[in-house]
Design an enzyme around this catalytic site. Structure first.
Site, PDB file in Angstrom:
ATOM      1  N   HIS A 162       0.812  -1.224   0.000  1.00 39.20           N
ATOM      2  CA  HIS A 162       0.000   0.000   0.000  1.00 39.20           C
ATOM      3  C   HIS A 162       0.843   1.271   0.000  1.00 39.20           C
ATOM      4  O   HIS A 162       0.320   2.348   0.275  1.00 39.20           O
ATOM      5  CB  HIS A 162      -0.930   0.005   1.225  1.00 39.20           C
ATOM      6  CG  HIS A 162      -2.030  -1.027   1.144  1.00 39.20           C
ATOM      7  ND1 HIS A 162      -2.617  -1.588   2.258  1.00 39.20           N
ATOM      8  CD2 HIS A 162      -2.640  -1.600   0.088  1.00 39.20           C
ATOM      9  CE1 HIS A 162      -3.553  -2.462   1.879  1.00 39.20           C
ATOM     10  NE2 HIS A 162      -3.573  -2.487   0.573  1.00 39.20           N
TER      11      HIS A 162
ATOM     12  N   GLY B 277      -1.024 -10.498  12.041  1.00 44.05           N
ATOM     13  CA  GLY B 277      -1.865  -9.328  12.328  1.00 44.05           C
ATOM     14  C   GLY B 277      -2.617  -8.769  11.137  1.00 44.05           C
ATOM     15  O   GLY B 277      -2.622  -7.559  10.922  1.00 44.05           O
TER      16      GLY B 277
ATOM     17  N   SER C 286      -6.471  -8.950   9.100  1.00 38.66           N
ATOM     18  CA  SER C 286      -7.846  -9.443   9.199  1.00 38.66           C
ATOM     19  C   SER C 286      -8.261 -10.262   7.973  1.00 38.66           C
ATOM     20  O   SER C 286      -9.207 -11.032   8.022  1.00 38.66           O
ATOM     21  CB  SER C 286      -8.807  -8.257   9.336  1.00 38.66           C
ATOM     22  OG  SER C 286      -8.755  -7.479   8.150  1.00 38.66           O
TER      23      SER C 286
ATOM     24  N   ALA D   3       1.401 -10.351  18.558  1.00 40.06           N
ATOM     25  CA  ALA D   3       2.473 -10.601  17.592  1.00 40.06           C
ATOM     26  C   ALA D   3       3.858 -10.596  18.247  1.00 40.06           C
ATOM     27  O   ALA D   3       4.697 -11.454  17.940  1.00 40.06           O
ATOM     28  CB  ALA D   3       2.406  -9.547  16.488  1.00 40.06           C
TER      29      ALA D   3
HETATM   30  P1  NAD Z   1      -6.019  -5.360   9.110  1.00 35.43           P
HETATM   31  O1  NAD Z   1      -6.403  -6.312   8.080  1.00 35.43           O
HETATM   32  O2  NAD Z   1      -4.637  -4.857   9.021  1.00 35.43           O
HETATM   33  O3  NAD Z   1      -6.369  -6.022  10.569  1.00 35.43           O
HETATM   34  C1  NAD Z   1      -5.685  -5.885  11.735  1.00 35.43           C
HETATM   35  C2  NAD Z   1      -5.597  -7.286  12.378  1.00 35.43           C
HETATM   36  O4  NAD Z   1      -4.618  -7.253  13.407  1.00 35.43           O
HETATM   37  C3  NAD Z   1      -6.896  -7.788  13.030  1.00 35.43           C
HETATM   38  O5  NAD Z   1      -7.188  -9.075  12.522  1.00 35.43           O
HETATM   39  C4  NAD Z   1      -6.559  -7.864  14.528  1.00 35.43           C
HETATM   40  O6  NAD Z   1      -7.201  -8.948  15.188  1.00 35.43           O
HETATM   41  C5  NAD Z   1      -5.069  -8.061  14.498  1.00 35.43           C
HETATM   42  N1  NAD Z   1      -4.334  -7.599  15.677  1.00 35.43           N
HETATM   43  C6  NAD Z   1      -4.558  -6.483  16.406  1.00 35.43           C
HETATM   44  N2  NAD Z   1      -3.622  -6.362  17.361  1.00 35.43           N
HETATM   45  C7  NAD Z   1      -2.792  -7.421  17.242  1.00 35.43           C
HETATM   46  C8  NAD Z   1      -1.629  -7.854  17.940  1.00 35.43           C
HETATM   47  N3  NAD Z   1      -1.104  -7.156  18.965  1.00 35.43           N
HETATM   48  N4  NAD Z   1      -1.025  -9.007  17.546  1.00 35.43           N
HETATM   49  C9  NAD Z   1      -1.535  -9.736  16.518  1.00 35.43           C
HETATM   50  N5  NAD Z   1      -2.627  -9.374  15.818  1.00 35.43           N
HETATM   51  C10 NAD Z   1      -3.243  -8.216  16.177  1.00 35.43           C
HETATM   52  O7  NAD Z   1      -7.063  -4.253   9.055  1.00 35.43           O
HETATM   53  P2  NAD Z   1      -7.121  -2.698   9.256  1.00 35.43           P
HETATM   54  O8  NAD Z   1      -6.578  -2.268  10.567  1.00 35.43           O
HETATM   55  O9  NAD Z   1      -8.511  -2.352   8.923  1.00 35.43           O
HETATM   56  O10 NAD Z   1      -6.186  -2.068   8.121  1.00 35.43           O
HETATM   57  C11 NAD Z   1      -6.624  -1.832   6.828  1.00 35.43           C
HETATM   58  C12 NAD Z   1      -5.458  -1.545   5.944  1.00 35.43           C
HETATM   59  O11 NAD Z   1      -4.775  -0.355   6.334  1.00 35.43           O
HETATM   60  C13 NAD Z   1      -4.445  -2.649   6.013  1.00 35.43           C
HETATM   61  O12 NAD Z   1      -3.840  -2.747   4.783  1.00 35.43           O
HETATM   62  C14 NAD Z   1      -3.482  -2.130   7.022  1.00 35.43           C
HETATM   63  O13 NAD Z   1      -2.246  -2.730   6.921  1.00 35.43           O
HETATM   64  C15 NAD Z   1      -3.468  -0.625   6.729  1.00 35.43           C
HETATM   65  N6  NAD Z   1      -3.106   0.044   7.987  1.00 35.43           N
HETATM   66  C16 NAD Z   1      -1.788   0.241   8.224  1.00 35.43           C
HETATM   67  C17 NAD Z   1      -1.370   0.751   9.414  1.00 35.43           C
HETATM   68  C18 NAD Z   1       0.110   0.898   9.621  1.00 35.43           C
HETATM   69  O14 NAD Z   1       0.828   1.206   8.668  1.00 35.43           O
HETATM   70  N7  NAD Z   1       0.585   0.625  10.816  1.00 35.43           N
HETATM   71  C19 NAD Z   1      -2.299   1.101  10.413  1.00 35.43           C
HETATM   72  C20 NAD Z   1      -3.657   0.900  10.137  1.00 35.43           C
HETATM   73  C21 NAD Z   1      -4.053   0.343   8.913  1.00 35.43           C
END
Ligand code: NAD
Length: 253
Positions: A127, A195, A197, A239
């Site tokens: 992304h 981590g 969904s 994680a």
């Molecule tokens: P996602 O598909 O990235 O889902 C997050 C998942 O992480 C969930 O299934 C949840 O159960 C799991 N999770 C939460 N805390 C955890 C932990 N401590 N250990 C293991 N698993 C854990 O969905 P989203 O948040 O809706 O993101 C949508 C999109 O936006 C994705 O592509 C995501 O990567 C991106 N995004 C990126 C960031 C970032 O760059 N850090 C932050 C938010 C969203």
């Protein structure tokens, strides 16, 4: 859990091409909230400021929100100067697996640059990356610096509008990242999903493709996801803890 960890470690030991696939969950313990689910950003903030049409219509308004959320709050700008998120034990563990030759590539949906900061080398940014800015006029990319964000919206020296180099709602996946991800999914004999969904399209297709090409799937998540029914091993928990245990089991420092 102990049995699952042993199975996952054995699969990693046997794999000749292991790929890690990460989502927002891996960065939650670095203080970056996920978008969806409990504590998700979209439960507090209306995401329309990162729709491409809205951004182009009102770059200043969108940029105020973008700066606040992606840079001042959790985005790494420069060490010690704004942005407070740092890689956690899961990012470092994955980098250690790569350094030890157990993992060949990381495909991340995240835009936070934390895999690279932890030392991962082969990172496919599905992304994009918030650390870079892209000029919508000349296509030049530059690293974000605090002085660039002093006045909003930021402009390129060519006069073009700068946009964070991550994809907004309404934009397509970067072509090269998509191509490389498909290649990795076709080559891999093991996918380690951390981590994610499995709800975000088209990213969620990548592990499914790998599975259809014969890869084993190991999943780490706090809770069951869309990937759990097709995973060979599901490791439930945070994680940092689970990646750490896997790395220890493999005897990697
Ligand atoms: P996602 O598909 O990235 O889902 C997050 C998942 O992480 C969930 O299934 C949840 O159960 C799991 N999770 C939460 N805390 C955890 C932990 N401590 N250990 C293991 N698993 C854990 O969905 P989203 O948040 O809706 O993101 C949508 C999109 O936006 C994705 O592509 C995501 O990567 C991106 N995004 C990126 C960031 C970032 O760059 N850090 C932050 C938010 C969203």
């Amino acid at each position: 859990m102990a049995e699952g960890l042993s199975q996952a470690a054995a699969l990693l030991r046997q794999a000749s091409h292991a790929v890690v696939f990460t989502g927002a969950g891996i960065s939650v313990e670095s203080g970056i909230p996920p978008f969806r689910g409990p504590g998700g950003l979209w439960s507090r903030v209306d995401p329309s400021f990162i729709e491409i049409g809205r951004f182009l219509a009102d770059p200043e308004g969108s940029w105020r929100r973008i700066k606040e959320i992606f840079y001042d709050f959790f985005g790494p700008v420069e060490a010690g100067r704004g942005g407070r998120a740092r890689p956690n034990a899961a990012h470092f563990g994955i980098a250690a697996l790569e350094a030890a030759g157990r993992v060949q590539a990381v495909i991340t949906q995240n835009i936070d640059n934390l895999h690279q900061e932890a030392g991962s080398r082969e990172v496919i940014e599905f992304h994009g990356n918030s650390r870079r800015l892209l000029c919508l006029e000349c296509g030049r990319r530059e690293e974000v610096r605090p002085e660039r964000l002093a006045e909003l919206p930021p402009y390129c020296p060519c006069g073009g509008l700068l946009k964070p180099d991550f994809i907004f709602f309404g934009e397509g996946i970067p072509e090269l990242a998509l191509k490389r991800s498909y290649q990795e999914a076709s080559k891999a004999d093991l996918f380690l999903i951390v981590g994610s969904s499995g709800e975000v399209q088209p990213a969620c297709q990548i592990p499914v493709l790998a599975k259809s090409r014969g890869a084993k799937l190991v999943e780490i998540n706090l809770r069951e996801s869309n990937f759990t029914p097709i995973s060979d091993v599901f490791l439930q928990g945070p994680a940092t803890e689970i990646v750490g245990e896997l790395v220890n089991k493999l005897g990697i420092k």
